[in-house]
Each structure stands twice: as C-alpha cells, then as structure tokens.
Scaffold this motif. Structure first.
Motif, PDB file in Angstrom:
ATOM      1  N   ASP A  34      -6.344  -3.008   9.620  1.00  0.00           N
ATOM      2  CA  ASP A  34      -6.355  -3.843   8.128  1.00  0.00           C
ATOM      3  C   ASP A  34      -6.878  -5.320   9.066  1.00  0.00           C
ATOM      4  O   ASP A  34      -5.931  -6.014   9.445  1.00  0.00           O
ATOM      5  N   ASP A  35      -7.723  -5.341   8.996  1.00  0.00           N
ATOM      6  CA  ASP A  35      -8.224  -6.373   9.349  1.00  0.00           C
ATOM      7  C   ASP A  35      -9.319  -7.751   8.189  1.00  0.00           C
ATOM      8  O   ASP A  35      -9.688  -8.765   8.400  1.00  0.00           O
TER       9      ASP A  35
ATOM     10  N   ARG B 227      -9.729   3.720   5.340  1.00  0.00           N
ATOM     11  CA  ARG B 227      -7.809   4.359   5.006  1.00  0.00           C
ATOM     12  C   ARG B 227      -7.868   4.917   3.516  1.00  0.00           C
ATOM     13  O   ARG B 227      -7.471   6.475   3.121  1.00  0.00           O
TER      14      ARG B 227
ATOM     15  N   ASP C 177       0.607  -0.999  -0.156  1.00  0.00           N
ATOM     16  CA  ASP C 177      -0.127  -0.027   0.432  1.00  0.00           C
ATOM     17  C   ASP C 177       1.181   1.318   0.084  1.00  0.00           C
ATOM     18  O   ASP C 177       0.789   2.526   0.304  1.00  0.00           O
TER      19      ASP C 177
ATOM     20  N   SER D 269     -13.972  -4.504   4.113  1.00  0.00           N
ATOM     21  CA  SER D 269     -14.030  -3.484   3.648  1.00  0.00           C
ATOM     22  C   SER D 269     -14.616  -2.387   4.342  1.00  0.00           C
ATOM     23  O   SER D 269     -13.733  -0.964   3.171  1.00  0.00           O
TER      24      SER D 269
ATOM     25  N   ARG E 134      -4.038   4.086  14.222  1.00  0.00           N
ATOM     26  CA  ARG E 134      -3.468   4.795  12.340  1.00  0.00           C
ATOM     27  C   ARG E 134      -4.253   5.902  12.233  1.00  0.00           C
ATOM     28  O   ARG E 134      -5.692   5.892  12.668  1.00  0.00           O
TER      29      ARG E 134
ATOM     30  N   ALA F 191     -12.968  -0.985   7.294  1.00  0.00           N
ATOM     31  CA  ALA F 191     -11.304  -0.611   7.429  1.00  0.00           C
ATOM     32  C   ALA F 191     -10.688  -0.296   5.739  1.00  0.00           C
ATOM     33  O   ALA F 191      -9.748   1.108   5.971  1.00  0.00           O
ATOM     34  N   SER F 192     -10.878  -0.601   5.130  1.00  0.00           N
ATOM     35  CA  SER F 192     -10.061  -0.706   4.175  1.00  0.00           C
ATOM     36  C   SER F 192     -10.800   1.002   3.710  1.00  0.00           C
ATOM     37  O   SER F 192     -10.012   2.058   2.723  1.00  0.00           O
TER      38      SER F 192
END
Length: 291
Positions: A120-121, A130, A26, A124, A65, A126-127
């Motif tokens: 990041d687990d 970010r 990433d 979707s 984060r 969590a993504s």
C-alpha cells in the motif's frame, strides 16, 4: 456475511471538532484459533468471514502480499463443498492464483492465495489490486456457500441451510516447517532461550538430588525371583544361621547347600537335593534350619 459487510459492521464514531478522524483498519486482528501461516504466506489480519470460510490479508517471506481464502471446519468436511471450492478456483484467471494447497489433502482445509497485491503506497492502483483480490476470494467462498445461485421458481417451504453452517472455526491446517523461531521478536527469542536453560537446570538439580538420596541405599536381598520359560525358578540357599549356643564357621567349599525349585502356581513346591547325614540338633538336620 461477506468481507465488505464484516468491515462495514465495525462501529464508527464521529470525532469532535478539531480532532483528526479515526482511521478504520482494513482488517480485524487474528484470533488464537486462526492459523499463523498457511503454505508460504503469513496471515496478518481477518478481512471477512462467512459459513464457508475466511478471508485473510497475508504476505510471504519475500514481502509479496496476497489475500488468502480458507475453508471453515464444517465446509472442509463436506466433499461437495470442497468440489465447489476447487471449481471456483479453477475458473479464476491463472495470474490471479498465487498458490493453493492440494485438493487431495482430505484432512486439511482448502485454501488459495489470490493476488498480486502491491504494498500500500497510497496509490489507487494498489488499492484496486487488493479490492479485486478480495472480490475474487468472496466469489470463491460464495460458490461454496451457494448464496449467489439464482432462484428458480417461487419460494416454497423452509429456507435452505447447510448442515455444517454452525461449524465456523477455521479448518484444519498443517504448518511445516514450524513457524517459530523465525516469527519471534528478539525479545521473545531471549525469553525462549532463558526458559529452556531454566528447564535444563531444574532437571539437572532433580537428578543430582535423586543421586544423593539413593547412592548409599542397600541392595535388595534376596533379589527378585525371575521365572524361567518353563514356569519354574531355581534358587540356591546356603544355611548360615547356627543353633543357639554354637559357633558357626564361615561358609566354605564344603558348606552344604540346597537347590530349591519354585513353581509359582497353583502353589509353591520345593524339590531338589538337600543336605543329609546331619545328626539331630545339628545344623541341617532340622528342615526349618535350611532357610
């Protein structure tokens, strides 16, 4: 170039049949010029960069984060660019701004931590968090660069370019308290301790050698003449050198002395009481015997 463009520009290769596909990271690794920490956030990787600033993936000591947007050296030195950065941050939702530095720090680059970003687990959501934080960071840097301002009228003349676009190093930052040794691995801590102990032993050995060499060194005689505030120095001289063929008694209370006053400039002058009553050829009668 935005963060999305910087990641998409990374070379990709099609793996041979039967091998797992390579996972594109990433972010890009940090460079030596990047700050290890801004505020309470440790920077982990680069997410993107343009002439206005950088996007970093970061996390604090508690594991929170975030995405950090930080100005470059050139944009941070421009007052108008700093105002655009502050205005863009103020327009963001309050819950999206986790932290930022003081806009009055004229000697530091402005930065802002955006989030919240969950670990990041694989989900979707969590993504999405970010990606949303990255998009907000890109919007802040684009406001500084003014690359999304709509064009009014027709294009005429040369293209617009900021005078500071070539100064793309990360802006000045301040780390306090210092990041080490908390950021060091256990092996690094051992190496640091061994280096400090070695330096202390070398310094102690050098001091011991110097003491052994100069402990029996004779004192400087005569000592240095230190002038008084009036510009003169007084030195008392006791003649102890007898003429050839005579026996010199040890200096005692009755030994004649001379008081000499020395003026450093423009020339040396000698004044004061000198021993009198000597006979020709006896100690003290010849001016050359007084010294």
């Amino acid at each position: 170039m935005t963060a999305t463009e910087s990641r998409s520009a990374a070379p990709t290769a099609t793996p041979p049949a039967g091998e797992p596909a390579r996972v594109v990271p990433d972010g890009l690794p940090l460079l030596p010029e990047d700050p290890p920490r801004v505020g309470d956030f440790w920077l982990q990787s680069r997410l993107g960069a343009n002439a206005a600033g950088y996007l970093y993936a970061a996390s604090d000591d508690s594991g929170q984060r975030a995405v950090v947007a930080m100005m470059t050296e050139g944009s941070a030195d421009d007052a108008a660019a700093r105002d655009r950065f502050v205005t863009a941050v103020d327009e963001l939702p309050t819950e999206a701004v986790l932290a930022h530095n003081d806009s009055d720090d004229d000697d530091l680059a402005l930065w802002v931590a955006l989030g919240p970003v969950r670990p990041d687990d694989g989900s979707s959501s969590a993504s999405d968090e970010r990606i949303i934080a990255e998009r907000r960071g890109e919007d802040v840097l684009s406001a500084v660069l003014m690359d999304r301002v709509p064009q009014l009228g027709r294009f005429r003349g040369p293209d617009f370019r900021h005078y500071w676009e070539n100064r793309r190093r990360p802006g000045l930052f301040r780390i306090w308290p210092l990041p080490w040794p908390a950021v060091l691995r256990p092996a690094s801590r051992v190496a640091l301790i061994l280096a400090l102990v070695t330096m202390a032993l070398i310094m102690g050995l050098a001091m011991l050698i110097a003491w052994l060499l100069f402990r029996n060194a004779p004192e400087v005689d005569p000592g240095p003449v230190i002038p008084t505030p009036s510009g003169t120095s007084t030195v008392t001289v006791t003649p102890t050198t007898p003429p050839p063929g005579t026996v010199s008694p040890s200096p005692g209370p009755g030994t004649p002395t001379s008081t000499v006053t020395v003026t450093p400039s423009p020339g040396a002058t000698i004044t004061g009481p000198f021993p009198t009553g000597g006979t020709p050829g006896s100690p003290g009668s010849d001016p050359s015997d007084r010294f």
